[in-house]
Design a protein around this motif. Sequence first.
Motif, PDB file in Angstrom:
ATOM      1  N   LYS A  44      35.732 -34.692-106.396  1.00 46.59           N
ATOM      2  CA  LYS A  44      35.522 -33.585-107.336  1.00 46.59           C
ATOM      3  C   LYS A  44      35.349 -34.103-108.766  1.00 46.59           C
ATOM      4  O   LYS A  44      34.493 -33.634-109.517  1.00 46.59           O
ATOM      5  N   LYS A  45      36.172 -35.085-109.111  1.00 44.16           N
ATOM      6  CA  LYS A  45      36.120 -35.629-110.466  1.00 44.16           C
ATOM      7  C   LYS A  45      34.775 -36.302-110.730  1.00 44.16           C
ATOM      8  O   LYS A  45      34.153 -36.098-111.780  1.00 44.16           O
ATOM      9  N   ALA A  46      34.321 -37.118-109.776  1.00 51.08           N
ATOM     10  CA  ALA A  46      33.051 -37.825-109.938  1.00 51.08           C
ATOM     11  C   ALA A  46      31.886 -36.849-110.060  1.00 51.08           C
ATOM     12  O   ALA A  46      31.006 -37.009-110.915  1.00 51.08           O
ATOM     13  N   LEU A  47      31.884 -35.816-109.224  1.00 46.05           N
ATOM     14  CA  LEU A  47      30.788 -34.854-109.246  1.00 46.05           C
ATOM     15  C   LEU A  47      30.831 -33.962-110.486  1.00 46.05           C
ATOM     16  O   LEU A  47      29.791 -33.577-111.023  1.00 46.05           O
ATOM     17  N   THR A  48      32.039 -33.652-110.966  1.00 46.54           N
ATOM     18  CA  THR A  48      32.167 -32.852-112.185  1.00 46.54           C
ATOM     19  C   THR A  48      31.552 -33.584-113.375  1.00 46.54           C
ATOM     20  O   THR A  48      30.817 -32.993-114.176  1.00 46.54           O
ATOM     21  N   VAL A  49      31.841 -34.885-113.495  1.00 48.03           N
ATOM     22  CA  VAL A  49      31.255 -35.696-114.569  1.00 48.03           C
ATOM     23  C   VAL A  49      29.743 -35.768-114.413  1.00 48.03           C
ATOM     24  O   VAL A  49      28.987 -35.632-115.385  1.00 48.03           O
ATOM     25  N   PHE A  50      29.285 -35.975-113.170  1.00 44.68           N
ATOM     26  CA  PHE A  50      27.851 -36.080-112.880  1.00 44.68           C
ATOM     27  C   PHE A  50      27.117 -34.818-113.329  1.00 44.68           C
ATOM     28  O   PHE A  50      26.100 -34.884-114.025  1.00 44.68           O
ATOM     29  N   TRP A  51      27.635 -33.667-112.928  1.00 48.87           N
ATOM     30  CA  TRP A  51      26.962 -32.404-113.253  1.00 48.87           C
ATOM     31  C   TRP A  51      27.080 -32.055-114.733  1.00 48.87           C
ATOM     32  O   TRP A  51      26.160 -31.480-115.308  1.00 48.87           O
ATOM     33  N   PHE A  52      28.212 -32.390-115.358  1.00 43.77           N
ATOM     34  CA  PHE A  52      28.361 -32.136-116.798  1.00 43.77           C
ATOM     35  C   PHE A  52      27.307 -32.913-117.582  1.00 43.77           C
ATOM     36  O   PHE A  52      26.637 -32.362-118.469  1.00 43.77           O
ATOM     37  N   LEU A  53      27.158 -34.196-117.257  1.00 43.14           N
ATOM     38  CA  LEU A  53      26.161 -35.012-117.946  1.00 43.14           C
ATOM     39  C   LEU A  53      24.753 -34.502-117.673  1.00 43.14           C
ATOM     40  O   LEU A  53      23.928 -34.418-118.588  1.00 43.14           O
ATOM     41  N   LYS A  54      24.484 -34.156-116.423  1.00 42.33           N
ATOM     42  CA  LYS A  54      23.135 -33.698-116.054  1.00 42.33           C
ATOM     43  C   LYS A  54      22.767 -32.398-116.791  1.00 42.33           C
ATOM     44  O   LYS A  54      21.621 -32.210-117.194  1.00 42.33           O
ATOM     45  N   ASN A  55      23.759 -31.533-116.989  1.00 45.82           N
ATOM     46  CA  ASN A  55      23.507 -30.247-117.634  1.00 45.82           C
ATOM     47  C   ASN A  55      23.467 -30.336-119.153  1.00 45.82           C
ATOM     48  O   ASN A  55      22.846 -29.492-119.811  1.00 45.82           O
ATOM     49  N   ASN A  56      24.134 -31.335-119.726  1.00 39.28           N
ATOM     50  CA  ASN A  56      24.291 -31.375-121.186  1.00 39.28           C
ATOM     51  C   ASN A  56      23.688 -32.603-121.859  1.00 39.28           C
ATOM     52  O   ASN A  56      23.740 -32.721-123.083  1.00 39.28           O
ATOM     53  N   ILE A  57      23.126 -33.519-121.062  1.00 39.77           N
ATOM     54  CA  ILE A  57      22.690 -34.786-121.642  1.00 39.77           C
ATOM     55  C   ILE A  57      21.560 -34.610-122.645  1.00 39.77           C
ATOM     56  O   ILE A  57      21.466 -35.355-123.634  1.00 39.77           O
ATOM     57  N   ASN A  58      20.691 -33.622-122.457  1.00 40.01           N
ATOM     58  CA  ASN A  58      19.594 -33.407-123.408  1.00 40.01           C
ATOM     59  C   ASN A  58      20.115 -32.967-124.778  1.00 40.01           C
ATOM     60  O   ASN A  58      19.590 -33.394-125.821  1.00 40.01           O
ATOM     61  N   PHE A  59      21.154 -32.126-124.784  1.00 38.70           N
ATOM     62  CA  PHE A  59      21.767 -31.713-126.052  1.00 38.70           C
ATOM     63  C   PHE A  59      22.464 -32.899-126.723  1.00 38.70           C
ATOM     64  O   PHE A  59      22.413 -33.055-127.947  1.00 38.70           O
ATOM     65  N   ILE A  60      23.109 -33.734-125.913  1.00 35.57           N
ATOM     66  CA  ILE A  60      23.771 -34.928-126.445  1.00 35.57           C
ATOM     67  C   ILE A  60      22.741 -35.865-127.071  1.00 35.57           C
ATOM     68  O   ILE A  60      22.947 -36.393-128.172  1.00 35.57           O
ATOM     69  N   ASN A  61      21.618 -36.059-126.372  1.00 35.04           N
ATOM     70  CA  ASN A  61      20.550 -36.914-126.905  1.00 35.04           C
ATOM     71  C   ASN A  61      20.028 -36.391-128.243  1.00 35.04           C
ATOM     72  O   ASN A  61      19.855 -37.158-129.195  1.00 35.04           O
TER      73      ASN A  61
END
Length: 277
Positions: A157-174
């Motif tokens: 769960k922890k690994a997938l939560t990080v994966f999906w958080f980055l996938k959903n928000n990485i463009n805003f972070i960039n």
Amino acid sequence: MTELEHRYAKISLLKVGIAIIGFFLIMSVAVTRCLFNEKGIMDIVTTTPYLLKEQQYYNQIICVSAKDAGFNQDETNMLMIDLSQTDNLVARTSDNVFSGNLKLLDPDELYRESIKKLLSNHSEKRLKSSKVHASLKKYRNNLHENIQQLNESHSLKKALTVFWFLKNNINFINAGLILITSLLIMILCELEERSKLLFTIGVITMGIAVALLIIAITLSLTSTIFVEQNMGGETAAIVASSFKSLRTYLWFNIFLLCIVGFSAILISAKDDEFMHK
């Protein structure tokens, strides 16, 4: 503190800030390309070495579930899946991962794949009248219980939560990192002379390249020694393949940064030589 000392302190802080933000910017770009490169990750996951490990993982679940359901060794062997069936299951699992579904391995999918050989050896009429029919029901329930426990594990769960958080928000972070880096570089341009600015950018770029090199080597060691050698399950396979994909982007970025860094330093050195003449 004099005005000159205050100026140099401000420049030093700017250099450190640009180096740190620049490092995270390059990393976030590499992570973005990796997370959205589903085909690239699947090309790695579906290579024979990965499929063999996944096949072993699936068959371990099948073996435990079948023996507890009362199947004998021959029947259990017939439930084992081959590489092509493993490939089908991995493809469905990847769809779940990239669609944000926590239910990675579907027990019904594994059940349908595993009983194909067994059913081919039993006619429907014989199956309903034999003890195999009752065992199949228990076997299916066992698969659901065992896979549910795996899907509910904390690390998964922890690994997938990080994966999906980055996938959903990485463009805003960039976008945020690009904006901050641009502002810091504009401020630095106001404070430094041209030759000094080029030398500073060259040094910062080379520093970022070294930091990325350390990360790339760490990912290589982590994925090769700790993940791939002990890989079991969908998450480990996807993490290992993501690391491998990410390393590719990092090595390319390191190569470009080294060219830019050396070029900036050489140009600044020529400017200094010209000014001294």
